[in-house]
Motif scaffolding. Structure first.
Motif, PDB file in Angstrom:
ATOM      1  N   LYS A   1      12.279 -13.806  -7.767  1.00 34.64           N
ATOM      2  CA  LYS A   1      11.285 -14.121  -6.748  1.00 34.64           C
ATOM      3  C   LYS A   1      11.686 -13.558  -5.393  1.00 34.64           C
ATOM      4  O   LYS A   1      12.856 -13.342  -5.111  1.00 34.64           O
ATOM      5  N   TRP A   2      10.662 -13.376  -4.546  1.00 35.05           N
ATOM      6  CA  TRP A   2      10.847 -12.994  -3.146  1.00 35.05           C
ATOM      7  C   TRP A   2       9.794 -13.716  -2.339  1.00 35.05           C
ATOM      8  O   TRP A   2       8.645 -13.823  -2.758  1.00 35.05           O
TER       9      TRP A   2
ATOM     10  N   VAL B   1       6.203 -13.104  -4.245  1.00 33.19           N
ATOM     11  CA  VAL B   1       6.307 -12.140  -5.343  1.00 33.19           C
ATOM     12  C   VAL B   1       7.115 -12.770  -6.464  1.00 33.19           C
ATOM     13  O   VAL B   1       8.161 -13.364  -6.222  1.00 33.19           O
ATOM     14  N   VAL B   2       6.606 -12.624  -7.690  1.00 36.38           N
ATOM     15  CA  VAL B   2       7.357 -13.017  -8.883  1.00 36.38           C
ATOM     16  C   VAL B   2       7.441 -11.797  -9.780  1.00 36.38           C
ATOM     17  O   VAL B   2       6.423 -11.184 -10.102  1.00 36.38           O
ATOM     18  N   LYS B   3       8.675 -11.452 -10.178  1.00 38.91           N
ATOM     19  CA  LYS B   3       8.901 -10.307 -11.066  1.00 38.91           C
ATOM     20  C   LYS B   3       9.286 -10.829 -12.436  1.00 38.91           C
ATOM     21  O   LYS B   3      10.201 -11.636 -12.573  1.00 38.91           O
TER      22      LYS B   3
ATOM     23  N   ALA C   1       1.640  -5.115  -9.939  1.00 42.98           N
ATOM     24  CA  ALA C   1       2.224  -3.766  -9.948  1.00 42.98           C
ATOM     25  C   ALA C   1       3.237  -3.667 -11.073  1.00 42.98           C
ATOM     26  O   ALA C   1       3.909  -4.648 -11.418  1.00 42.98           O
ATOM     27  N   HIS C   2       3.317  -2.480 -11.646  1.00 41.08           N
ATOM     28  CA  HIS C   2       4.317  -2.194 -12.688  1.00 41.08           C
ATOM     29  C   HIS C   2       5.395  -1.318 -12.099  1.00 41.08           C
ATOM     30  O   HIS C   2       5.103  -0.261 -11.534  1.00 41.08           O
ATOM     31  N   LEU C   3       6.644  -1.764 -12.238  1.00 35.50           N
ATOM     32  CA  LEU C   3       7.762  -0.985 -11.743  1.00 35.50           C
ATOM     33  C   LEU C   3       8.047   0.146 -12.719  1.00 35.50           C
ATOM     34  O   LEU C   3       7.897  -0.031 -13.936  1.00 35.50           O
ATOM     35  N   PRO C   4       8.503   1.273 -12.204  1.00 36.41           N
ATOM     36  CA  PRO C   4       8.866   2.350 -13.126  1.00 36.41           C
ATOM     37  C   PRO C   4      10.073   1.949 -13.961  1.00 36.41           C
ATOM     38  O   PRO C   4      10.938   1.211 -13.480  1.00 36.41           O
TER      39      PRO C   4
ATOM     40  N   SER D   1       9.871  -5.193  -1.325  1.00 33.48           N
ATOM     41  CA  SER D   1      10.912  -6.177  -1.639  1.00 33.48           C
ATOM     42  C   SER D   1      11.533  -5.900  -3.002  1.00 33.48           C
ATOM     43  O   SER D   1      12.661  -6.316  -3.272  1.00 33.48           O
ATOM     44  N   PHE D   2      10.805  -5.187  -3.867  1.00 33.19           N
ATOM     45  CA  PHE D   2      11.334  -4.791  -5.170  1.00 33.19           C
ATOM     46  C   PHE D   2      11.392  -3.272  -5.298  1.00 33.19           C
ATOM     47  O   PHE D   2      11.405  -2.731  -6.398  1.00 33.19           O
ATOM     48  N   GLY D   3      11.384  -2.570  -4.162  1.00 33.47           N
ATOM     49  CA  GLY D   3      11.606  -1.132  -4.146  1.00 33.47           C
ATOM     50  C   GLY D   3      10.467  -0.280  -4.664  1.00 33.47           C
ATOM     51  O   GLY D   3      10.705   0.782  -5.224  1.00 33.47           O
TER      52      GLY D   3
END
Length: 151
Positions: free
Chosen positions: A33-34, A51-53, A146-149, A86-88
């Protein structure tokens, strides 16, 4: 021969039980989280995280504006940009946008302020006019997925 056959079946059943038990132990969802540089990484008053990843997916809570103007819209998307950073990541990894507004016509009029952030790579989007948002004076709220690479 009968003993070998029974022994093989017992072995297969034992392996199935062990693998099922191993899979059952690994059911906990891992969340990162952020929340606006908050040490707890979430707002405990309202009960949410910005944000929750989970895995390589970001779920970004709504950013709000009290005005539907080019400046107000830009501020919302700058806040969302900070959430992505926050997650690049950037808006190029956004796959879904949900926009809630109290005035859809004003949002359509100033949509150009939003489109700049996507650089012509637009996500799936849903826009909804509502009578009111969580913050009583808010007129616009936008949330993202969003989907991170993959690394």
């Amino acid at each position: 021969m009968k003993v070998n056959s029974v022994s093989k079946h017992v072995t297969v059943v034992a392996l199935l039980l062990l693998s099922t038990a191993a899979m059952a132990q690994n059911t906990e969802l891992v969340k990162e989280k952020w929340h606006w540089n908050n040490k707890t990484r979430q707002d405990t008053t309202a009960g949410y995280a910005q944000v929750v990843k989970v895995d390589n997916v970001l779920y970004i809570s709504g950013a709000v504006s009290t005005e539907i103007t080019p400046e107000g819209i830009t501020n919302v998307y700058r806040a969302l940009e900070q959430s992505l950073k926050s997650f690049g990541t950037t808006f190029q990894h956004v796959v879904k946008e949900n926009l809630y507004t109290t005035d859809i016509e004003a949002m359509k009029k100033y949509n150009y302020a939003r489109k700049v952030f996507y650089n012509n790579d637009f996500p799936a989007a849903t826009w909804v006019q509502v009578s009111r948002l969580y913050m009583s004076d808010a007129k616009l709220e936008v949330e993202l997925v969003a989907h991170l690479p993959e690394k």
